[in-house]
Write a protein that holds these residues in place. Structure first.
Motif, PDB file in Angstrom:
ATOM      1  N   GLU A 113       0.806  -1.214   0.000  1.00 54.28           N
ATOM      2  CA  GLU A 113       0.000   0.000   0.000  1.00 54.28           C
ATOM      3  C   GLU A 113       0.842   1.269   0.000  1.00 54.28           C
ATOM      4  OE1 GLU A 113      -2.678  -0.271   3.267  1.00 54.28           O
ATOM      5  OE2 GLU A 113      -3.961  -1.775   2.305  1.00 54.28           O
ATOM      6  N   ARG A 114       2.126   1.133   0.227  1.00 48.30           N
ATOM      7  CA  ARG A 114       2.998   2.305   0.202  1.00 48.30           C
ATOM      8  C   ARG A 114       3.397   2.711  -1.220  1.00 48.30           C
ATOM      9  NH1 ARG A 114       5.946  -0.391   4.675  1.00 48.30           N
ATOM     10  NH2 ARG A 114       5.290   0.579   6.610  1.00 48.30           N
ATOM     11  N   MET A 115       3.003   1.935  -2.202  1.00 46.78           N
ATOM     12  CA  MET A 115       3.396   2.240  -3.584  1.00 46.78           C
ATOM     13  C   MET A 115       2.165   2.305  -4.478  1.00 46.78           C
ATOM     14  SD  MET A 115       5.108  -1.491  -4.543  1.00 46.78           S
ATOM     15  CE  MET A 115       5.983  -1.688  -2.987  1.00 46.78           C
ATOM     16  N   PRO A 116       2.244   3.012  -5.607  1.00 44.03           N
ATOM     17  CA  PRO A 116       1.098   3.097  -6.519  1.00 44.03           C
ATOM     18  C   PRO A 116       0.793   1.746  -7.164  1.00 44.03           C
ATOM     19  CG  PRO A 116       3.030   4.136  -7.488  1.00 44.03           C
ATOM     20  CD  PRO A 116       3.389   3.825  -6.067  1.00 44.03           C
ATOM     21  N   VAL A 140      15.067   0.385 -10.187  1.00 47.91           N
ATOM     22  CA  VAL A 140      14.576   1.282 -11.247  1.00 47.91           C
ATOM     23  C   VAL A 140      13.322   2.064 -10.864  1.00 47.91           C
ATOM     24  CG1 VAL A 140      15.548  -0.224 -13.018  1.00 47.91           C
ATOM     25  CG2 VAL A 140      13.152  -0.520 -12.346  1.00 47.91           C
ATOM     26  N   ASP A 141      12.647   1.680  -9.783  1.00 46.93           N
ATOM     27  CA  ASP A 141      11.376   2.324  -9.428  1.00 46.93           C
ATOM     28  C   ASP A 141      11.513   2.981  -8.053  1.00 46.93           C
ATOM     29  OD1 ASP A 141       8.797   3.025  -8.726  1.00 46.93           O
ATOM     30  OD2 ASP A 141       7.883   1.191  -9.495  1.00 46.93           O
ATOM     31  N   PRO A 142      11.552   4.324  -7.998  1.00 47.26           N
ATOM     32  CA  PRO A 142      11.699   5.011  -6.709  1.00 47.26           C
ATOM     33  C   PRO A 142      10.593   4.675  -5.714  1.00 47.26           C
ATOM     34  CG  PRO A 142      12.085   6.538  -8.515  1.00 47.26           C
ATOM     35  CD  PRO A 142      11.550   5.280  -9.129  1.00 47.26           C
ATOM     36  N   SER A 171       3.265   0.115  -9.600  1.00 50.05           N
ATOM     37  CA  SER A 171       4.451  -0.452  -8.956  1.00 50.05           C
ATOM     38  C   SER A 171       4.111  -1.768  -8.265  1.00 50.05           C
ATOM     39  CB  SER A 171       5.015   0.543  -7.942  1.00 50.05           C
ATOM     40  OG  SER A 171       5.443   1.737  -8.575  1.00 50.05           O
ATOM     41  N   ARG A 172       2.927  -1.830  -7.646  1.00 50.87           N
ATOM     42  CA  ARG A 172       2.505  -3.077  -6.999  1.00 50.87           C
ATOM     43  C   ARG A 172       2.446  -4.213  -8.009  1.00 50.87           C
ATOM     44  NH1 ARG A 172      -2.938  -1.006  -4.002  1.00 50.87           N
ATOM     45  NH2 ARG A 172      -2.089   0.999  -3.322  1.00 50.87           N
ATOM     46  N   GLU A 173       1.853  -3.923  -9.153  1.00 50.49           N
ATOM     47  CA  GLU A 173       1.705  -4.969 -10.162  1.00 50.49           C
ATOM     48  C   GLU A 173       3.061  -5.498 -10.612  1.00 50.49           C
ATOM     49  OE1 GLU A 173      -0.604  -3.099 -13.184  1.00 50.49           O
ATOM     50  OE2 GLU A 173      -2.498  -3.212 -12.046  1.00 50.49           O
ATOM     51  N   GLN A 174       4.024  -4.616 -10.742  1.00 50.29           N
ATOM     52  CA  GLN A 174       5.359  -5.044 -11.160  1.00 50.29           C
ATOM     53  C   GLN A 174       6.043  -5.869 -10.077  1.00 50.29           C
ATOM     54  OE1 GLN A 174       6.899  -4.638 -14.216  1.00 50.29           O
ATOM     55  NE2 GLN A 174       4.831  -4.000 -14.825  1.00 50.29           N
ATOM     56  N   VAL A 175       5.894  -5.449  -8.829  1.00 47.53           N
ATOM     57  CA  VAL A 175       6.508  -6.173  -7.722  1.00 47.53           C
ATOM     58  C   VAL A 175       5.925  -7.585  -7.604  1.00 47.53           C
ATOM     59  CG1 VAL A 175       6.599  -6.274  -5.189  1.00 47.53           C
ATOM     60  CG2 VAL A 175       7.224  -4.171  -6.378  1.00 47.53           C
ATOM     61  N   ALA A 212       9.148   2.328  -0.544  1.00 42.93           N
ATOM     62  CA  ALA A 212       8.385   1.385   0.275  1.00 42.93           C
ATOM     63  C   ALA A 212       9.314   0.472   1.059  1.00 42.93           C
ATOM     64  CB  ALA A 212       7.457   0.560  -0.620  1.00 42.93           C
ATOM     65  N   LEU A 213      10.404   0.039   0.432  1.00 38.74           N
ATOM     66  CA  LEU A 213      11.361  -0.817   1.126  1.00 38.74           C
ATOM     67  C   LEU A 213      12.071  -0.036   2.231  1.00 38.74           C
ATOM     68  CD1 LEU A 213      12.761  -3.541   1.391  1.00 38.74           C
ATOM     69  CD2 LEU A 213      14.389  -2.800  -0.361  1.00 38.74           C
ATOM     70  N   ALA A 214      12.428   1.222   1.953  1.00 45.33           N
ATOM     71  CA  ALA A 214      13.074   2.050   2.977  1.00 45.33           C
ATOM     72  C   ALA A 214      12.154   2.244   4.175  1.00 45.33           C
ATOM     73  CB  ALA A 214      13.467   3.402   2.386  1.00 45.33           C
TER      74      ALA A 214
END
Length: 227
Positions: free
Chosen positions: A16-19, A117-119, A22-26, A124-126
């Protein structure tokens, strides 16, 4: 000059911390795995991995060469397990599923590529790693400043998790005096604390036995109001 992405520490959910994009790619090449209560889902020398706890409650812990255990943290739905491994750092601990649980097993190579490649993924990881640091600070605060009720709650859950691994049931097999000795308190004070905890329907007690009814609730009580 490029702006740095805001790091959201308020949400416990890694995704939920990413758009959405980005979620779909992860989540590419991810799978879902179900575990029964008491399963050790990860242990030292296993291949590196990263999972998101989808349902349930889990424990990360370390084991000494002599067999002693210490809990690192408890994991709640939505939280990432394996952030250190994503970054290529070592993790010599284990993951115990305290209740029946399911995880989203991420494709580690995919996640590492997205971090590069994706800020939004990096942010979200940070945030996740910052929350892990925050948990360590709260654990220190619990042992240094926590009330007897909080320290008893934490001790009971820790003991019960160890019992689950050896005997298969989530119980703290200890007398009130042993619990008191474990937290450097008096038996009478521990007895009153157990009454408070039992009244909240978190545990059920019998001579030399404390059965855990709500492990996540017990952990929440242990850390309530700390930082």
């Amino acid at each position: 000059m490029a702006t740095q992405p805001d790091i959201d520490l308020g949400s416990g959910s890694f995704l939920e911390r990413m758009p959405q994009a980005s979620r779909e790619q992860v989540l590419l090449n991810s799978t879902r795995i179900r575990y029964a209560a008491g399963t050790i889902a990860f242990q030292p020398d296993d291949p590196d991995r990263a999972d998101i706890l989808e349902e349930g409650f889990a424990r990360l812990y370390l084991t000494s060469s002599g067999g002693r255990q210490t809990t690192i943290r408890y994991v709640h739905p939505g939280e990432l397990m394996g952030g250190l491994l994503v970054m290529g750092a070592a993790f010599d601990g284990s993951v115990q599923m305290i209740v029946d649980s399911s995880v989203v097993h991420l494709d580690l190579l995919t996640v590492r590529r997205r971090v590069a490649v994706d800020p939004a993924v990096g942010s979200a990881l940070a945030a996740d790693l910052a929350q892990r640091y925050s948990h360590c600070v709260r654990t220190i605060a619990l042992h240094a400043f926590g009330s007897i009720v909080q320290r008893v709650a934490y001790d009971l859950l820790d003991r019960a998790c160890r019992t689950q691994l050896s005997a298969g049931h989530l119980e703290a097999a200890a007398s009130q005096q042993e619990i008191a000795d474990g937290i450097a308190s008096a038996r009478s004070v521990v007895a009153r604390s157990l009454t408070v905890i039992r009244a909240q329907r978190l545990v059920d007690t019998a001579p030399r036995r404390v059965r855990i009814i709500d492990p996540a609730g017990l952990e929440a009580l242990a850390f309530s109001g700390l930082l």
